[in-house]
Write a protein that holds these residues in place. Structure first.
Motif, PDB file in Angstrom:
ATOM      1  N   THR A 176      -1.283 -25.869  18.780  1.00  0.00           N
ATOM      2  CA  THR A 176      -0.333 -26.927  18.457  1.00  0.00           C
ATOM      3  C   THR A 176      -0.411 -27.246  16.969  1.00  0.00           C
ATOM      4  O   THR A 176      -1.482 -27.566  16.453  1.00  0.00           O
ATOM      5  N   SER A 213       0.203 -29.402  13.566  1.00  0.00           N
ATOM      6  CA  SER A 213       0.198 -30.829  13.247  1.00  0.00           C
ATOM      7  C   SER A 213       1.555 -31.256  12.688  1.00  0.00           C
ATOM      8  O   SER A 213       2.364 -30.426  12.261  1.00  0.00           O
ATOM      9  N   ASP A 214       1.784 -32.558  12.677  1.00  0.00           N
ATOM     10  CA  ASP A 214       3.046 -33.091  12.154  1.00  0.00           C
ATOM     11  C   ASP A 214       3.242 -32.776  10.666  1.00  0.00           C
ATOM     12  O   ASP A 214       4.356 -32.395  10.267  1.00  0.00           O
ATOM     13  N   THR A 225       2.208 -30.200   9.032  1.00  0.00           N
ATOM     14  CA  THR A 225       2.541 -28.773   8.946  1.00  0.00           C
ATOM     15  C   THR A 225       3.990 -28.548   9.343  1.00  0.00           C
ATOM     16  O   THR A 225       4.730 -27.810   8.667  1.00  0.00           O
ATOM     17  N   GLU A 251      -5.124 -23.241   9.782  1.00  0.00           N
ATOM     18  CA  GLU A 251      -3.860 -23.948   9.555  1.00  0.00           C
ATOM     19  C   GLU A 251      -3.860 -24.641   8.201  1.00  0.00           C
ATOM     20  O   GLU A 251      -2.871 -24.588   7.456  1.00  0.00           O
ATOM     21  N   TYR A 252      -4.983 -25.279   7.849  1.00  0.00           N
ATOM     22  CA  TYR A 252      -5.047 -25.973   6.562  1.00  0.00           C
ATOM     23  C   TYR A 252      -4.917 -25.001   5.393  1.00  0.00           C
ATOM     24  O   TYR A 252      -4.149 -25.258   4.451  1.00  0.00           O
ATOM     25  N   GLU A 281      -6.267 -33.828   6.175  1.00  0.00           N
ATOM     26  CA  GLU A 281      -6.891 -34.213   7.439  1.00  0.00           C
ATOM     27  C   GLU A 281      -6.992 -33.036   8.404  1.00  0.00           C
ATOM     28  O   GLU A 281      -7.755 -33.091   9.380  1.00  0.00           O
ATOM     29  N   LEU A 282      -6.244 -31.960   8.140  1.00  0.00           N
ATOM     30  CA  LEU A 282      -6.321 -30.783   9.009  1.00  0.00           C
ATOM     31  C   LEU A 282      -7.707 -30.152   8.963  1.00  0.00           C
ATOM     32  O   LEU A 282      -8.095 -29.441   9.893  1.00  0.00           O
ATOM     33  N   ARG A 338     -10.141 -30.693  11.892  1.00  0.00           N
ATOM     34  CA  ARG A 338      -9.893 -30.085  13.197  1.00  0.00           C
ATOM     35  C   ARG A 338     -11.168 -29.422  13.718  1.00  0.00           C
ATOM     36  O   ARG A 338     -11.881 -28.745  12.984  1.00  0.00           O
TER      37      ARG A 338
END
Length: 571
Positions: A48, A50-51, A53, A185-186, A518-519, A522
Motif C-alpha cells: 500500500t 502512502s498518501d 507518494t 518507497e522512500y 515519515e516513510l 515504515r
C-alpha cells in the motif's frame, strides 16, 4: 425409449447449464476488468502506497523512466529483492496513470570481460554502488559476482542514481534486505519528488567563524546537491540575508560568534528557519598527533547561552567509548622493522543511531571524532526533544585540558572507568522557541533600524550535533590534486559508516513539508522459519506438503464419483 429421452434431456440441460455458467463467468470478468480494485491483504500493508507518494505520482507532468540494474543470475535473497522492487514499481506505474515506466537490466550481460568492465565503470560513475556477492553455479561451485542493487531515475533527460540496498555490517544479511525493502518507497519517491518539484530549496553553509572548508565538506555538498541548491557565505550583519534559505548548516566553527551574528541566526530561527549546528566546545588539533601527542583545550564559541535558551547544552568534555574505530599504529618488530597494526582509538566512538526516528532508522553507526555530549535543558512543553545519536553503554568523558597521546591506544583501560551509558551526541529540537535576545536591547546589533525583533518563533526545528567532524570527509592529495573520500569511509579498512546518510536525512527532515520523510518509519516484520522446528518435524511437514494434497484430491474424486453415480441412478 422413455429412458433414452430422459438421458437426452439431462444431457441437454447439463450443456445449457455449462454454457450459462461460462457466459456468467465471462460477463463478470469483463465487468470487473473496468473496475480498478486492488486489495492489500498483508498485515503490515507492504503493498500500500502512502498518501504523500500517491500525491507526488498523481501530480507528474512528464514521464519517469527507471532502469533497475538488478537482473541476471543472483542468489535467492537478491531475487526476492528484485521481485519486491518490481511489485513496488508496478504500484508506482498504476498510481501515476502509467507515467512511470521501468525496465530491469543485467549489468553483467556483456559478451566479454572488457564490455562488462566498461558497464561497471559507467554505472559507478553515475553513482551506483557495486556489491560483491557469492553466486552458485550449475556445477555446485561458487564464484564472486558483482551486482548493482540500485536504479537510475530519468526525468526530462536528468539522471539520478538511487542505491536501495542497506549494507549495515552489524546486522545479518536477512535484516539488511528487510531494511532495504522498508526504505524502498522512500528512496524512490524522494528522488522522483526532487526531480519533479517546481521548487528547489536552498541551503547555506555558514562561513566567517573558522568553519570547515569546501574541500572538507566536498562529499556531503555533492550529495546534498542532488536535492538542494548549495551556497556558502558570511552573515555581514544583515538580518534578512538568510531569509531565502530553507536551512543553514553551521559546520565545525573554531572562532567565537559575535553578538550580531548570533542575533541574525536567532531571528532567522524566529521566522521559521531551520539550522543544523555541528559545534563542539573542546579543541583537539588532530594533525599534531603525527608527532605522537596533542592537547585538548577548552574552546568556547559564545553560543552557549543561545543554545541553552533553545533547550540544549553542549558539555565541554570529550567522549571515550569502548566501542570505537580502529586506527593503524606503527610499531617496531625485531628491533628495526616497522609494522602497522590495528589498535582501538577510544576518541573515535561508533555512535548508535536511534531506531525509532525516521532520520536515523536503518542507517549504519556513525563515526565520531573527539565528540562532546549534550544535555537537554528546560521544561518548555512546546519544545519536543529527540535524541538521534548516542554513545554505547560503555563510555566515559574527559574534561580539558588534557594530553592525548598515541600511546593511549597501546594501553588497556580499566573497564570499570567506562561506566557512562548512552551519552547524547545529536539532538533534534522541534516546536516554538523563545528568542535568545528576548528582553535585550538589539538596536546596535543590526544595520536595519526598521527591523522588528521577534521574541518567539513560529513552529520550526533544529538539530544540534556535538561533533563537527561528523560532516567532515577525509581527503587524498597527490601533488596539486585533492580528492575527497566518501563521507564516513574509513581510509584504512574501507568500511563505510552512516555519516553521509545521517546528514542527508537530517537536512531532508528539516526542510520536508510533504511528509515524505515519515516513510522512513515504515516497519515490516521479518518472518523467518523456525530452523530447530524444521529439523525436529521435517518428516511430518514433508508428508503434509507432499503426500496430503494428492490424497485429498483422490478422496474428493471418490466423493464426486459416488454422488454422480447416485444421481444418475435415480434419474
Amino acid at each position: 425409449m422413455r429412458d433414452n429421452y430422459n438421458i437426452q434431456v439431462i444431457r441437454k440441460r447439463s450443456i445449457i447449464e455449462f454454457i450459462g455458467a461460462v457466459a456468467v463467468i465471462i460477463f463478470i470478468s469483463v465487468l470487473l476488468s473496468f473496475l480498478k480494485i486492488r486489495l492489500d491483504l498483508t498485515e503490515d500493508k507492504r503493498y500500500t502506497l502512502s498518501d504523500p507518494t500517491r500525491k507526488v505520482l498523481s501530480d507528474l507532468k512528464s514521464d519517469v523512466f527507471i532502469q533497475v540494474y538488478l537482473d541476471g543470475e543472483m542468489p535467492i535473497p537478491f531475487k526476492r529483492l528484485k521481485r519486491t522492487v518490481s511489485e513496488m514499481l508496478d504500484e508506482f506505474r498504476i498510481a501515476s496513470d502509467n507515467r512511470v515506466d521501468f525496465t530491469f537490466r543485467n549489468p553483467s550481460e556483456g559478451e566479454d570481460q572488457k564490455q562488462r568492465e566498461s558497464m561497471y565503470q559507467s554505472l559507478i560513475s553515475k553513482g551506483l554502488n557495486p556489491v560483491n556477492i557469492q553466486a552458485g553455479d550449475q556445477e555446485g561451485g561458487s564464484s564472486q559476482k558483482i551486482v548493482f542493487p540500485g536504479m537510475i531515475v530519468n526525468y526530462n533527460g536528468i539522471e539520478v542514481p538511487v542505491n536501495f540496498l542497506k549494507n549495515n555490517p552489524s546486522v545479518p544479511a536477512e535484516e539488511n534486505l528487510l531494511h532495504s525493502v522498508e526504505g524502498l518507497e522512500y528512496e524512490m519517491i524522494q528522488t522522483i519528488s526532487t526531480l519533479t518539484s517546481d521548487t528547489i530549496y536552498k541551503i547555506a553553509f555558514l562561513e566567517g567563524h573558522g568553519e570547515l572548508s569546501e574541500t572538507e565538506v566536498a562529499d556531503i555538498t555533492l550529495n546534498l546537491a542532488r536535492f538542494f541548491t548549495i551556497d556558502r557565505g558570511v552573515l555581514e550583519g544583515n538580518p534578512g540575508v538568510l531569509d531565502s534559505y530553507a536551512a543553514v548548516i553551521v559546520a565545525g566553527p573554531e572562532k567565537e560568534f559575535s553578538e550580531s551574528d548570533k542575533f541574525i541566526l536567532d531571528q532567522y530561527i524566529m521566522n521559521g528557519g531551520k539550522v543544523m549546528w555541528l559545534v563542539e566546545e573542546v579543541d583537539v588539533n588532530a594533525d599534531s598527533l603525527a608527532n605522537g601527542e596533542t592537547e585538548a583545550l577548552l574552546r568556547p564559541l559564545n553560543l552557549e547561552d543561545q543554545l541553552f535558551r533553545y533547550g540544549a547544552r553542549i558539555n565541554p568534555s570529550v567522549i571515550q567509548d569502548a566501542e570505537c574505530v580502529m586506527i593503524r599504529l606503527a610499531v617496531m618488530t625485531g628491533g628495526t622493522r616497522q609494522q602497522f597494526v590495528p589498535a582501538p582509538w577510544f576518541y573515535y566512538p561508533k555512535l548508535y543511531p536511534s531506531h525509532s526516528h525516521p532520520v536515523t532508522r536503518n542507517i549504519n553507526r556513525v563515526k565520531g571524532e573527539y565528540a562532546n555530549f549534550i544535555d537537554t535543558v528546560g521544561l518548555d512543553g512546546r519544545i519536543r526533544k529527540t535524541i538521534l545519536l548516542s554513545s554505547s553503554g560503555f563510555a566515559r568523558t574527559l574534561s580539558p585540558p588534557f594530553l592525548i597521546s598515541l600511546k593511549d591506544a597501546e594501553t588497556i583501560p580499566d573497564e570499570r572507568e567506562f561506566s557512562r551509558s548512552k551519552l547524547p551526541v545529536a539532538v533534534l529540537l522541534e516546536g516554538v522557541f523563545p528568542s535568545a535576545f528576548r528582553n535585550r536591547m538589539t538596536d546596535d546589533l543590526t544595520r536595519d533600524r526598521n527591523f522588528r525583533t521577534r521574541s518567539e518563533s513560529i513552529s520550526t526545528k533544529m538539530i544540534i550535533i556535538a561533533d563537527g567532524n561528523i560532516i567532515r570527509n577525509e581527503v587524498r592529495q597527490i601533488g596539486s590534486n585533492i580528492t575527497p573520500y566518501p563521507l564516513g569511509q574509513d581510509i584504512y579498512t574501507g568500511e563505510l559508516y552512516g555519516n553521509r546518510d545521517f546528514i542527508i536525512n537530517c537536512m531532508n527532515y528539516l526542510v520536508d513539508d510533504d511528509g515524505i520523510m515519515e516513510l522512513r518509519s515504515r516497519e515490516l516484520r521479518l518472518r523467518m522459519l523456525d530452523r530447530s522446528k524444521i529439523r525436529k518435524e521435517r518428516i511430518k511437514w514433508q508428508l503434509i506438503n507432499v503426500v496430503l494434497p494428492p490424497v485429498l484430491v483422490i478422496i474428493a474424486g471418490f466423493i464426486f464419483s459416488y454422488f454422480r453415480r447416485r444421481r444418475f441412478t435415480k434419474a
